[in-house]
Design a protein around this motif. Structure first.
Motif, PDB file in Angstrom:
ATOM      1  N   VAL A  80      10.215  -7.241   1.603  1.00  0.00           N
ATOM      2  CA  VAL A  80       9.523  -6.462   0.586  1.00  0.00           C
ATOM      3  C   VAL A  80       8.178  -6.047   1.167  1.00  0.00           C
ATOM      4  N   LYS A  81       7.913  -4.746   1.131  1.00  0.00           N
ATOM      5  CA  LYS A  81       6.611  -4.221   1.562  1.00  0.00           C
ATOM      6  C   LYS A  81       6.001  -3.527   0.358  1.00  0.00           C
ATOM      7  N   ILE A  82       4.859  -4.030  -0.096  1.00  0.00           N
ATOM      8  CA  ILE A  82       4.181  -3.412  -1.224  1.00  0.00           C
ATOM      9  C   ILE A  82       3.435  -2.191  -0.710  1.00  0.00           C
ATOM     10  N   VAL A  83       3.687  -1.048  -1.347  1.00  0.00           N
ATOM     11  CA  VAL A  83       3.102   0.208  -0.891  1.00  0.00           C
ATOM     12  C   VAL A  83       2.172   0.778  -1.961  1.00  0.00           C
ATOM     13  N   ASP A  84       1.216   1.590  -1.497  1.00  0.00           N
ATOM     14  CA  ASP A  84       0.313   2.258  -2.426  1.00  0.00           C
ATOM     15  C   ASP A  84       0.965   3.545  -2.933  1.00  0.00           C
ATOM     16  N   GLN A  85       0.223   4.341  -3.693  1.00  0.00           N
ATOM     17  CA  GLN A  85       0.776   5.557  -4.286  1.00  0.00           C
ATOM     18  C   GLN A  85       1.236   6.581  -3.254  1.00  0.00           C
ATOM     19  N   SER A 140       8.628 -18.819  -5.398  1.00  0.00           N
ATOM     20  CA  SER A 140       8.409 -18.097  -6.650  1.00  0.00           C
ATOM     21  C   SER A 140       9.580 -17.143  -6.863  1.00  0.00           C
ATOM     22  N   THR A 141       9.888 -16.890  -8.120  1.00  0.00           N
ATOM     23  CA  THR A 141      10.916 -15.911  -8.441  1.00  0.00           C
ATOM     24  C   THR A 141      10.219 -14.589  -8.732  1.00  0.00           C
ATOM     25  N   VAL A 142      10.598 -13.559  -7.991  1.00  0.00           N
ATOM     26  CA  VAL A 142       9.993 -12.242  -8.161  1.00  0.00           C
ATOM     27  C   VAL A 142      11.064 -11.210  -8.488  1.00  0.00           C
ATOM     28  N   LEU A 201      -1.054 -10.922  -4.916  1.00  0.00           N
ATOM     29  CA  LEU A 201      -0.227 -11.198  -6.091  1.00  0.00           C
ATOM     30  C   LEU A 201      -0.362 -12.618  -6.635  1.00  0.00           C
ATOM     31  N   GLY A 202      -0.913 -13.509  -5.829  1.00  0.00           N
ATOM     32  CA  GLY A 202      -0.944 -14.911  -6.231  1.00  0.00           C
ATOM     33  C   GLY A 202       0.435 -15.539  -6.174  1.00  0.00           C
ATOM     34  N   VAL A 203       1.286 -14.988  -5.348  1.00  0.00           N
ATOM     35  CA  VAL A 203       2.662 -15.481  -5.210  1.00  0.00           C
ATOM     36  C   VAL A 203       2.709 -16.563  -4.138  1.00  0.00           C
ATOM     37  N   ALA A 228       8.119  -1.519  -2.190  1.00  0.00           N
ATOM     38  CA  ALA A 228       7.916  -1.879  -3.590  1.00  0.00           C
ATOM     39  C   ALA A 228       6.686  -1.215  -4.193  1.00  0.00           C
ATOM     40  N   ASN A 229       6.888  -0.672  -5.390  1.00  0.00           N
ATOM     41  CA  ASN A 229       5.752  -0.134  -6.126  1.00  0.00           C
ATOM     42  C   ASN A 229       5.419  -0.999  -7.338  1.00  0.00           C
ATOM     43  N   GLN A 230       6.273  -1.996  -7.616  1.00  0.00           N
ATOM     44  CA  GLN A 230       6.005  -2.967  -8.673  1.00  0.00           C
ATOM     45  C   GLN A 230       6.613  -4.301  -8.292  1.00  0.00           C
ATOM     46  N   VAL A 231       5.857  -5.360  -8.530  1.00  0.00           N
ATOM     47  CA  VAL A 231       6.351  -6.724  -8.304  1.00  0.00           C
ATOM     48  C   VAL A 231       5.964  -7.544  -9.527  1.00  0.00           C
ATOM     49  N   PHE A 232       6.952  -8.201 -10.110  1.00  0.00           N
ATOM     50  CA  PHE A 232       6.723  -9.078 -11.255  1.00  0.00           C
ATOM     51  C   PHE A 232       7.041 -10.495 -10.824  1.00  0.00           C
TER      52      PHE A 232
END
Length: 103
Positions: A50-55, A74-76, A68-70, A94-98
């Motif tokens: 998973v690579k978190i990307v900007d806009q 952790s379950t994401v 993220l404090g992950v 990724a543009n959203q991670v929960f």
């Protein structure tokens, strides 16, 4: 998950393993259960980066654990664009991670 160091330093990126694959139980004596050493044969088909990307689609230059404090195990839940390369590796921009509470 999937390795002893699932987070990439300086980049909001990490590996995840499908929650259906069991990680090592405490009684198995594994010091890093998030590396899935007890079920290694199941990880290859059930892992993604998973690579978190900007806009603009560029990777965020900050550790995902800080951003993220992950933490390990952790379950994401991730939304974004998934691609598979020629070797079969799955990457999610990724543009959203929960992060599920309590995980």
């Amino acid at each position: 998950g999937g390795s002893t160091t699932p987070f990439i330093d300086g980049l909001a990126a990490f590996t995840i393993v499908d929650e259906r694959v069991p990680y090592c139980a405490p009684e198995e004596g594994c010091p890093t259960p998030w590396d899935y050493c007890c079920t290694r044969d199941q990880v290859k088909e059930n892992i993604a980066t998973v690579k978190i990307v900007d806009q603009s689609g560029k990777p965020v230059a900050q550790s995902a654990s800080e951003l993220l404090g992950v933490k390990e195990l952790s379950t994401v839940v991730v939304t974004g664009v998934a691609t598979r390369d020629d070797q079969g590796s799955l990457t999610i921009a990724a543009n959203q991670v929960f992060i599920r509470p309590g995980s």
